[in-house]
Design a protein around this motif. Sequence first.
Motif, mmCIF file in Angstrom:
data_model
loop_
_atom_site.group_PDB
_atom_site.id
_atom_site.type_symbol
_atom_site.label_atom_id
_atom_site.label_comp_id
_atom_site.label_asym_id
_atom_site.label_seq_id
_atom_site.Cartn_x
_atom_site.Cartn_y
_atom_site.Cartn_z
ATOM 1 N N GLU A 194 0.827 -1.195 0.000
ATOM 2 C CA GLU A 194 0.000 0.000 0.000
ATOM 3 C C GLU A 194 0.864 1.248 0.000
ATOM 4 O O GLU A 194 0.578 2.208 -0.709
ATOM 5 N N ARG A 195 1.946 1.249 0.785
ATOM 6 C CA ARG A 195 2.854 2.401 0.801
ATOM 7 C C ARG A 195 3.513 2.590 -0.557
ATOM 8 O O ARG A 195 3.643 3.708 -1.040
ATOM 9 N N GLU A 196 3.963 1.484 -1.174
ATOM 10 C CA GLU A 196 4.596 1.584 -2.490
ATOM 11 C C GLU A 196 3.610 2.134 -3.512
ATOM 12 O O GLU A 196 3.967 2.982 -4.322
ATOM 13 N N ARG A 197 2.373 1.672 -3.481
ATOM 14 C CA ARG A 197 1.362 2.147 -4.409
ATOM 15 C C ARG A 197 1.107 3.633 -4.187
ATOM 16 O O ARG A 197 1.018 4.403 -5.133
ATOM 17 N N ALA A 198 1.038 4.041 -2.921
ATOM 18 C CA ALA A 198 0.826 5.457 -2.616
ATOM 19 C C ALA A 198 2.012 6.296 -3.087
ATOM 20 O O ALA A 198 1.838 7.395 -3.612
ATOM 21 N N MET A 199 3.237 5.767 -2.908
ATOM 22 C CA MET A 199 4.425 6.494 -3.352
ATOM 23 C C MET A 199 4.437 6.621 -4.881
ATOM 24 O O MET A 199 4.788 7.665 -5.417
ATOM 25 N N ASP A 200 4.047 5.544 -5.587
ATOM 26 C CA ASP A 200 4.000 5.599 -7.045
ATOM 27 C C ASP A 200 2.969 6.610 -7.512
ATOM 28 O O ASP A 200 3.214 7.376 -8.438
ATOM 29 N N GLU A 201 1.794 6.637 -6.858
ATOM 30 C CA GLU A 201 0.765 7.600 -7.217
ATOM 31 C C GLU A 201 1.222 9.016 -6.913
ATOM 32 O O GLU A 201 1.002 9.933 -7.698
ATOM 33 N N VAL A 246 21.559 11.818 5.093
ATOM 34 C CA VAL A 246 21.505 10.376 4.849
ATOM 35 C C VAL A 246 20.659 9.700 5.935
ATOM 36 O O VAL A 246 19.908 8.762 5.664
ATOM 37 N N GLY A 247 20.737 10.195 7.167
ATOM 38 C CA GLY A 247 19.926 9.645 8.256
ATOM 39 C C GLY A 247 18.437 9.798 7.995
ATOM 40 O O GLY A 247 17.643 8.905 8.308
ATOM 41 N N ASP A 248 18.045 10.948 7.405
ATOM 42 C CA ASP A 248 16.636 11.145 7.052
ATOM 43 C C ASP A 248 16.201 10.150 5.979
ATOM 44 O O ASP A 248 15.086 9.621 6.027
ATOM 45 N N VAL A 249 17.081 9.891 5.025
ATOM 46 C CA VAL A 249 16.773 8.909 3.970
ATOM 47 C C VAL A 249 16.621 7.524 4.591
ATOM 48 O O VAL A 249 15.706 6.772 4.248
ATOM 49 N N ARG A 250 17.487 7.196 5.544
ATOM 50 C CA ARG A 250 17.378 5.891 6.220
ATOM 51 C C ARG A 250 16.035 5.756 6.936
ATOM 52 O O ARG A 250 15.417 4.695 6.901
ATOM 53 N N ARG A 251 15.590 6.815 7.598
ATOM 54 C CA ARG A 251 14.293 6.756 8.303
ATOM 55 C C ARG A 251 13.138 6.611 7.318
ATOM 56 O O ARG A 251 12.184 5.877 7.571
ATOM 57 N N ARG A 252 13.215 7.283 6.181
ATOM 58 C CA ARG A 252 12.166 7.135 5.168
ATOM 59 C C ARG A 252 12.162 5.709 4.606
ATOM 60 O O ARG A 252 11.109 5.128 4.360
ATOM 61 N N LEU A 253 13.357 5.144 4.416
ATOM 62 C CA LEU A 253 13.437 3.759 3.933
ATOM 63 C C LEU A 253 12.909 2.782 4.973
ATOM 64 O O LEU A 253 12.321 1.754 4.621
ATOM 65 N N GLN A 254 13.083 3.102 6.249
ATOM 66 C CA GLN A 254 12.549 2.239 7.304
ATOM 67 C C GLN A 254 11.031 2.201 7.224
ATOM 68 O O GLN A 254 10.416 1.148 7.393
ATOM 69 N N GLU A 255 10.402 3.344 6.952
ATOM 70 C CA GLU A 255 8.945 3.388 6.825
ATOM 71 C C GLU A 255 8.457 2.502 5.680
ATOM 72 O O GLU A 255 7.397 1.900 5.764
ATOM 73 N N MET A 256 9.255 2.433 4.605
ATOM 74 C CA MET A 256 8.841 1.656 3.432
ATOM 75 C C MET A 256 9.174 0.174 3.542
ATOM 76 O O MET A 256 8.468 -0.663 2.990
#
Length: 168
Positions: A5-12, A72-82
């Motif tokens: 669902e997150r991936e679909r939302a990110m694609d949209e 880079v830490g912010d990117v890591r946290r965003r990747l953790q959410e996904m």
Amino acid sequence: VRVRERERAMDEAGAAANNGAEKAETGTSAEARPAGDGSADAGGAADAPVVRLIAKWNGKEHRLEVQESTTVGDVRRRLQEMTNVQPKRQKLIGLGKKPNPGDDIPLGSLHLKNPHSFMMVGCPDEKVLLDASEISDLPEVVNDLDWDFDPSEADAAQANAENRRKLE
């Protein structure tokens, strides 16, 4: 299911941002601005250059749009959410000249191309094996490697009726 669902939302959201980017050149759409790390305000920080990242992990691509000031830490946290991979377990390969850049480094200083692809290596929390010392209800294990072999005991074991029945 939540990850899909997150991936679909990110694609949209990415498709909406791409459609809005054409309008943003004429100044008619505010939707084309990336979400970034939430530090953008109306005072010109929203006009900061955007970095599009493509993280490849577990056979899937995860797309991010962030500002150059994002660390880079912010990117890591965003990747953790996904992906549900904790930042301490993430290894970001190809995100800079070093194999795993520090968390306090802004993306702008890494001189990334746009869009920039990199690979993430890491294991989600559900698949991490616990240390045996942390588990309290383990069965007792008999270490039979410490017993010495005595050939006379082997003959007695073969003569035992119960053992013979188990072998049949």
